[in-house]
Each structure stands twice: as structure tokens, then as C-alpha cells.
Design an enzyme around this catalytic site. Structure first.
Site, PDB file in Angstrom:
ATOM      1  N   ASN A  10     -29.254 109.842 -92.164  1.00 52.01           N
ATOM      2  CA  ASN A  10     -27.802 110.014 -92.043  1.00 52.01           C
ATOM      3  C   ASN A  10     -27.029 108.819 -92.588  1.00 52.01           C
ATOM      4  O   ASN A  10     -25.802 108.825 -92.572  1.00 52.01           O
ATOM      5  CB  ASN A  10     -27.414 110.248 -90.580  1.00 52.01           C
ATOM      6  CG  ASN A  10     -27.975 111.542 -90.057  1.00 52.01           C
ATOM      7  OD1 ASN A  10     -27.987 112.551 -90.761  1.00 52.01           O
ATOM      8  ND2 ASN A  10     -28.467 111.530 -88.834  1.00 52.01           N
ATOM      9  N   CYS A  11     -27.730 107.797 -93.071  1.00 52.79           N
ATOM     10  CA  CYS A  11     -27.107 106.567 -93.557  1.00 52.79           C
ATOM     11  C   CYS A  11     -27.195 106.516 -95.080  1.00 52.79           C
ATOM     12  O   CYS A  11     -28.284 106.578 -95.655  1.00 52.79           O
ATOM     13  CB  CYS A  11     -27.833 105.369 -92.948  1.00 52.79           C
ATOM     14  SG  CYS A  11     -27.382 103.778 -93.648  1.00 52.79           S
ATOM     15  N   GLY A  12     -26.026 106.412 -95.742  1.00 51.17           N
ATOM     16  CA  GLY A  12     -25.996 106.355 -97.200  1.00 51.17           C
ATOM     17  C   GLY A  12     -26.758 105.168 -97.763  1.00 51.17           C
ATOM     18  O   GLY A  12     -27.464 105.302 -98.768  1.00 51.17           O
ATOM     19  N   ARG A  15     -30.386 106.045 -97.566  1.00 52.29           N
ATOM     20  CA  ARG A  15     -30.747 107.057 -98.581  1.00 52.29           C
ATOM     21  C   ARG A  15     -30.814 106.434 -99.970  1.00 52.29           C
ATOM     22  O   ARG A  15     -31.746 106.718-100.741  1.00 52.29           O
ATOM     23  CB  ARG A  15     -29.741 108.221 -98.569  1.00 52.29           C
ATOM     24  CG  ARG A  15     -29.838 109.110 -97.357  1.00 52.29           C
ATOM     25  CD  ARG A  15     -29.012 110.377 -97.520  1.00 52.29           C
ATOM     26  NE  ARG A  15     -27.619 110.147 -97.844  1.00 52.29           N
ATOM     27  CZ  ARG A  15     -26.636 109.994 -96.965  1.00 52.29           C
ATOM     28  NH1 ARG A  15     -26.901 110.031 -95.671  1.00 52.29           N
ATOM     29  NH2 ARG A  15     -25.387 109.813 -97.379  1.00 52.29           N
TER      30      ARG A  15
END
Length: 135
Positions: A10-12, A15
């Protein structure tokens, strides 16, 4: 050793870091640390490898940080570690471990220094282009 990333999908930043690793030819072991948090001993080991204090790894943006009063400078390292173990969301991410060392990869381009054959450029999710080995 196989590269390892403590990842939150859920963390850019997490990712992007994972994508840089894969674009560089790595197939890291992906540990979704919110589902499979590190043990207390391994967390201490990671901190030592990264040369960080528990407070430096603390993700203070999370609401639980305020609820637990973790900004109190009188809290010990053990208190901070206990909170991270009880609430893994408090562990900042992504953490990458390779043969070259370990680091909290914030910003995501910090991962370049840990890779054997990093790509020369990478386009992040937001369109920003990161360059390695230039300037």
C-alpha cells in the site's frame, strides 16, 4: 544471499523500490511485514546492519504513534521496539537487505547502492525519472 525487501504493497515508496529491484534483475524475497513482522531479535539485527536507532526507524506519521506517546524522548529503545513489534505499521519501510548491506530505502533511489547491477534509470509510478550513476 537472496535480496530481501520488507514491503508494504500500500506504500508507493515500497512499490517503487521493489520495482527498481526487479528492473535491475533481482528477484527478492518479499516480506509483507504487516502480515509477517520481524522478530524482536531480527529487528535489532536489522537496526545494527542499517546503523539506525529504533527511533530513526519509527514511522511517526501513524496515528498509533501519537496514541502511544512514542514521541516522548524519555522512552527507551526497548520501549520503541516493543511498540514496533506490537504494531508493525510503526516500522518504516521499505527495508532492503542484500549482499551489499541493508538500508531503509526512503527515498526509493537509496536501493541503487544495494544492488549488484542497478538500472541506469527508472520511472517511478508518479512519472518522476530516477537516474543512477550520473551527476
Amino acid at each position: 544471499m537472496k535480496p530481501l525487501i520488507f514491503h508494504n504493497p500500500n506504500c508507493g515508496t515500497s512499490r517503487n523500490t521493489l520495482a527498481i529491484m526487479k528492473a535491475s534483475g533481482e528477484q527478492p524475497e518479499v516480506v509483507e511485514y504487516l502480515k509477517n513482522p520481524p522478530t524482536r531479535d531480527y529487528l535489532f539485527e536489522l537496526l545494527a546492519k542499517m546503523n539506525l536507532s529504533p527511533r530513526e526507524l519509527l514511522r511517526s506519521k501513524e496515528a498509533i504513534n501519537d496514541e502511544l506517546g512514542l514521541d516522548n524522548p524519555e522512552l527507551s529503545d526497548d520501549d520503541i521496539i516493543d511498540a514496533m513489534i506490537a504494531h508493525p505499521i510503526l516500522i518504516n519501510r521499505p527495508i532492503v537487505v542484500t549482499n551489499k548491506g541493508a538500508a531503509l530505502c526512503r527515498p526509493s533511489e537509496r536501493v541503487f547502492e544495494l544492488l549488484e547491477n542497478p538500472v541506469s534509470s527508472f520511472t517511478k509510478e508518479d512519472g518522476e525519472v530516477l537516474y543512477h550513476g550520473q551527476g
